[in-house]
Motif scaffolding. Structure first.
Motif, short mmCIF file in Angstrom:
data_model
loop_
_atom_site.label_atom_id
_atom_site.label_comp_id
_atom_site.label_asym_id
_atom_site.label_seq_id
_atom_site.Cartn_x
_atom_site.Cartn_y
_atom_site.Cartn_z
N ARG A 1 0.82 -1.39 -0.08
CA ARG A 1 -0.07 -0.03 -0.05
C ARG A 1 1.02 1.23 0.12
O ARG A 1 0.65 2.19 -0.69
CB ARG A 1 -0.87 -0.09 1.10
N ARG A 2 1.88 1.26 0.73
CA ARG A 2 2.86 2.47 0.86
C ARG A 2 3.39 2.60 -0.73
O ARG A 2 3.51 3.71 -1.18
CB ARG A 2 4.01 2.14 1.59
N HIS A 3 3.93 1.49 -1.35
CA HIS A 3 4.42 1.47 -2.77
C HIS A 3 3.03 2.29 -3.81
O HIS A 3 3.23 3.05 -4.53
CB HIS A 3 4.72 0.35 -3.31
N LEU A 4 1.76 1.72 -3.30
CA LEU A 4 0.73 2.19 -4.23
C LEU A 4 0.31 3.59 -4.04
O LEU A 4 0.41 4.29 -5.06
CB LEU A 4 -0.53 1.40 -3.90
N MET A 5 0.49 4.14 -2.86
CA MET A 5 0.34 5.51 -2.61
C MET A 5 1.58 6.41 -3.21
O MET A 5 1.21 7.36 -3.66
CB MET A 5 -0.01 5.57 -1.14
N SER A 6 2.80 5.90 -3.06
CA SER A 6 3.74 6.64 -3.65
C SER A 6 3.48 6.64 -5.16
O SER A 6 3.91 7.86 -5.77
CB SER A 6 5.12 6.01 -3.15
N ALA A 7 3.13 5.72 -5.62
CA ALA A 7 3.02 5.67 -7.13
C ALA A 7 1.83 6.52 -7.56
O ALA A 7 2.16 7.21 -8.58
CB ALA A 7 2.66 4.06 -7.73
N ARG A 8 0.91 6.63 -7.01
CA ARG A 8 -0.28 7.26 -7.18
C ARG A 8 0.19 9.00 -7.14
O ARG A 8 -0.24 9.71 -7.82
CB ARG A 8 -1.48 7.04 -6.28
N ARG A 9 1.03 9.11 -5.98
CA ARG A 9 1.36 10.73 -5.99
C ARG A 9 2.52 10.82 -7.17
O ARG A 9 2.18 12.04 -7.66
CB ARG A 9 2.43 10.81 -4.67
N ALA A 10 3.19 9.92 -7.62
CA ALA A 10 4.07 10.04 -8.89
C ALA A 10 3.23 10.25 -9.91
O ALA A 10 3.46 11.21 -10.99
CB ALA A 10 5.02 9.13 -8.77
N VAL A 11 2.06 9.47 -10.06
CA VAL A 11 0.97 9.78 -11.25
C VAL A 11 0.56 11.25 -11.35
O VAL A 11 0.69 11.96 -12.34
CB VAL A 11 0.02 8.94 -11.30
N ARG A 12 0.39 11.74 -10.17
CA ARG A 12 -0.26 13.07 -9.98
C ARG A 12 0.83 14.09 -10.31
O ARG A 12 0.66 15.13 -11.09
CB ARG A 12 -0.87 13.42 -8.74
N ALA A 13 2.12 14.00 -9.83
CA ALA A 13 3.03 14.97 -10.27
C ALA A 13 3.64 14.85 -11.63
O ALA A 13 3.78 15.65 -12.22
CB ALA A 13 4.26 14.61 -9.26
N ALA A 14 3.47 13.62 -12.28
CA ALA A 14 3.81 13.76 -13.67
C ALA A 14 2.76 14.39 -14.49
O ALA A 14 3.04 14.94 -15.75
CB ALA A 14 4.18 12.25 -14.16
N THR A 15 1.49 14.04 -14.11
CA THR A 15 0.50 14.70 -15.01
C THR A 15 0.40 16.08 -14.88
O THR A 15 0.20 16.95 -15.85
CB THR A 15 -0.98 14.30 -14.75
N THR A 16 0.63 16.70 -13.74
CA THR A 16 0.61 18.12 -13.26
C THR A 16 1.78 18.96 -14.10
O THR A 16 1.77 19.74 -14.51
CB THR A 16 0.86 18.51 -11.84
N GLY A 17 2.91 17.97 -14.15
CA GLY A 17 4.33 18.60 -14.72
C GLY A 17 4.18 18.15 -16.34
O GLY A 17 5.24 18.43 -16.99
N GLU A 18 3.10 17.56 -16.75
CA GLU A 18 3.01 17.30 -18.16
C GLU A 18 4.05 16.37 -18.66
O GLU A 18 4.82 16.57 -19.78
CB GLU A 18 2.72 18.54 -19.07
N ASP A 19 4.45 15.28 -17.97
CA ASP A 19 5.64 14.42 -18.36
C ASP A 19 5.07 13.18 -18.48
O ASP A 19 5.00 12.28 -17.66
CB ASP A 19 6.86 14.29 -17.02
N ALA A 20 4.99 12.56 -19.79
CA ALA A 20 4.11 11.72 -20.22
C ALA A 20 4.98 10.48 -20.04
O ALA A 20 4.42 9.27 -19.52
CB ALA A 20 4.06 11.53 -21.80
N ARG A 21 6.31 10.29 -19.94
CA ARG A 21 7.20 9.35 -19.46
C ARG A 21 7.06 8.93 -18.33
O ARG A 21 6.88 7.76 -17.85
CB ARG A 21 8.65 9.57 -20.04
N ALA A 22 7.13 9.85 -17.26
CA ALA A 22 7.19 9.72 -15.78
C ALA A 22 5.81 9.08 -15.38
O ALA A 22 5.57 8.46 -14.82
CB ALA A 22 7.43 10.91 -15.03
N GLU A 23 4.84 9.84 -16.28
CA GLU A 23 3.54 9.12 -15.89
C GLU A 23 3.04 7.89 -16.46
O GLU A 23 2.28 6.99 -15.64
CB GLU A 23 2.21 10.06 -16.68
N ARG A 24 3.82 7.47 -17.51
CA ARG A 24 3.63 5.87 -17.84
C ARG A 24 4.37 5.15 -16.85
O ARG A 24 3.83 4.00 -16.49
CB ARG A 24 4.23 5.65 -19.33
N GLU A 25 5.46 5.53 -16.35
CA GLU A 25 6.29 4.54 -15.44
C GLU A 25 5.46 4.54 -14.01
O GLU A 25 5.48 3.73 -13.48
CB GLU A 25 7.58 5.40 -15.26
#
Length: 106
Positions: A39-63
């Motif tokens: 669950r910690r990994h899941l929440m960290s990954a969800r935060r990374a999705v948000r940061a990537a979409t906010t930053g418009e970083d398609a590669r980071a979002e996919r990862e």
């Protein structure tokens, strides 16, 4: 629903019901310590999705989305239905998923 209250489950325990929608439940065989780490990994990954979409970083979002998927598969919430897997398949699913996520984080 109160934050400390468990969500409603279907009679068979395979799904949780949140706001009238069914979602696959976490595999109850996953040991709590392992589930908490996943669950910690899941929440960290969800935060990374948000940061990537906010930053418009398609590669980071996919990862990040791939990490979300791996965590959810390891928890039994995606992929093969945990109630249709053998005990060994279930254990292998969460062990391999956690090892993969730990390797990415380290």
């Amino acid at each position: 629903m109160e934050a400390d209250r468990a969500p409603e489950k279907t009679a068979d325990g395979h799904y949780v019901v949140i706001k009238g929608r069914k979602w696959r439940a976490t595999d109850p065989a996953v040991p709590e310590e392992i589930a908490a780490r996943l669950r910690r990994h899941l929440m960290s990954a969800r935060r990374a999705v948000r940061a990537a979409t906010t930053g418009e970083d398609a590669r980071a979002e996919r990862e990040a989305r791939a990490r979300v998927h791996r965590a959810k598969v390891a928890l039994g919430e995606r992929g093969a239905a945990w109630w249709e897997q053998t005990d060994d398949e279930r254990r292998r699913r969460w062990e391999e998923g956690l090892a993969s996520l730990d390797a990415d984080a380290g």
